[in-house]
Enzyme design. Sequence first.
Site, PDB file in Angstrom:
ATOM      1  N   HIS A 158       6.202   5.768   2.877  1.00  0.00           N
ATOM      2  CA  HIS A 158       5.544   6.985   3.766  1.00  0.00           C
ATOM      3  C   HIS A 158       6.669   7.940   4.590  1.00  0.00           C
ATOM      4  O   HIS A 158       6.128   8.809   5.226  1.00  0.00           O
ATOM      5  CB  HIS A 158       4.569   6.283   4.905  1.00  0.00           C
ATOM      6  CG  HIS A 158       3.457   5.597   4.175  1.00  0.00           C
ATOM      7  ND1 HIS A 158       2.851   6.357   3.247  1.00  0.00           N
ATOM      8  CD2 HIS A 158       2.853   4.571   4.405  1.00  0.00           C
ATOM      9  CE1 HIS A 158       1.684   5.476   3.105  1.00  0.00           C
ATOM     10  NE2 HIS A 158       1.900   4.211   3.608  1.00  0.00           N
ATOM     11  N   ASP A 193       1.056   0.320  -3.927  1.00  0.00           N
ATOM     12  CA  ASP A 193       0.556   0.158  -2.733  1.00  0.00           C
ATOM     13  C   ASP A 193      -0.667   0.696  -2.573  1.00  0.00           C
ATOM     14  O   ASP A 193      -1.175   1.677  -3.170  1.00  0.00           O
ATOM     15  CB  ASP A 193       1.520   0.851  -1.611  1.00  0.00           C
ATOM     16  CG  ASP A 193       1.156   0.358  -0.088  1.00  0.00           C
ATOM     17  OD1 ASP A 193       2.199  -0.481   0.406  1.00  0.00           O
ATOM     18  OD2 ASP A 193       0.455   0.931   0.469  1.00  0.00           O
ATOM     19  N   HIS A 195      -1.860   2.295  -0.263  1.00  0.00           N
ATOM     20  CA  HIS A 195      -2.059   3.778   0.458  1.00  0.00           C
ATOM     21  C   HIS A 195      -0.864   4.532  -0.435  1.00  0.00           C
ATOM     22  O   HIS A 195       0.052   4.187  -1.098  1.00  0.00           O
ATOM     23  CB  HIS A 195      -1.436   3.524   1.906  1.00  0.00           C
ATOM     24  CG  HIS A 195      -1.875   2.887   2.783  1.00  0.00           C
ATOM     25  ND1 HIS A 195      -1.297   1.622   3.067  1.00  0.00           N
ATOM     26  CD2 HIS A 195      -2.896   2.795   3.462  1.00  0.00           C
ATOM     27  CE1 HIS A 195      -2.545   0.972   4.122  1.00  0.00           C
ATOM     28  NE2 HIS A 195      -3.469   1.955   4.150  1.00  0.00           N
ATOM     29  N   ASP A 282      -0.718  -4.931  -0.413  1.00  0.00           N
ATOM     30  CA  ASP A 282      -1.950  -4.357   0.491  1.00  0.00           C
ATOM     31  C   ASP A 282      -3.177  -4.206  -0.305  1.00  0.00           C
ATOM     32  O   ASP A 282      -4.333  -3.791   0.352  1.00  0.00           O
ATOM     33  CB  ASP A 282      -1.530  -3.421   1.682  1.00  0.00           C
ATOM     34  CG  ASP A 282      -0.677  -2.538   1.217  1.00  0.00           C
ATOM     35  OD1 ASP A 282      -0.450  -2.364  -0.078  1.00  0.00           O
ATOM     36  OD2 ASP A 282      -0.459  -1.707   1.924  1.00  0.00           O
TER      37      ASP A 282
END
Length: 340
Positions: A158, A193, A195, A282
């Site tokens: 990120h 991931d 996200h 995740d």
Amino acid sequence: MKAIFDDRQRKHDPKHFMAAGTRLANPEQPRRIEVLQNGAIEAGCVFQTPTDHGLGPIAALHSAEYLVFLQTIHARWRRIKNASDEVIPNVHPDRRTASYPRSAVGQAGFHQADTSCPIAEGTWDAAYWSAQSAVEGADLMLEGETAAYVLSRPPGHHAFSDLAGGFCFLNNSAIAAERLLMAGRRPAILDIDVHHGNGTQGIFYERSDVLTVSVHADPSGFYPFYWGHGHERGEGPGRGTNLNLPLERGTGDDAYLTTLDTALERVLAFGADIVIIALGLDAYENDPLKGLAITTPGFARIGAAIAGLGLPTLFVQEGGYLADELGYNLTSVLTGFQRA
């Protein structure tokens, strides 16, 4: 499989973040390290510590202004009367081209996208060695390793070139890709991931020399919200070298694997000669952040599918938070890869 980790990565110990207006305990805890280490060792990994390659590989992607900020902001912040122990922004510019302030408060808002990347005394040291671990992983691949695992913590996907966010400060996967590119390789980054890897996308969005592909939960109602949508394909020279494959919340193994096939096909079509897996765990069905519903056996299937590329593969750890099965899920994906 060789694995890389430096014990100084434990120094980042964030206490809080905000979610839906509520102050919560930060899930990106140092205890993730032991769980992930044990999972990697169970998969047959042998750990080594990285060499200090200096700021050069990091500064190849992150601005000098941002690196100065990360190194100095905590001490400057603590000089403010009644300042918190952690640097957490409370104001943000409306655009990246806004004027750059001198104040610590203003710079925090400029360089921290959200409240989930608090900076404390040990944050810079931990992020630095997390990035050095990724550089070491890239060098192992250049030396002829066909696969390696990097326990990068704090994670990185990120982080933009001058912006922290989502528990991330330095973009470890991107730094590794740039290292490989400068050595004459043609890298692709595949982010699995839960996200979207918005920082990775942002760094390479106008470039054609690194392919970025992300399979993730639909960001229309999930972090990072503003990036990761299917129409985002890159711009300028980078047009067509970014692929986002958002999935409906709660997607399970079979549908995920079908979408992953599309991602793998794009990696091959790019002509990549090495792939970096931004390895978030995740997407697990019981992960605290609740985005997708991959099972522990499903991670083995993901690892086997990645092995089907037949490319040298560098796994760089991203998310995956403290659920009972976190370590088992890492063992599963690495074992599935190695067996295939």
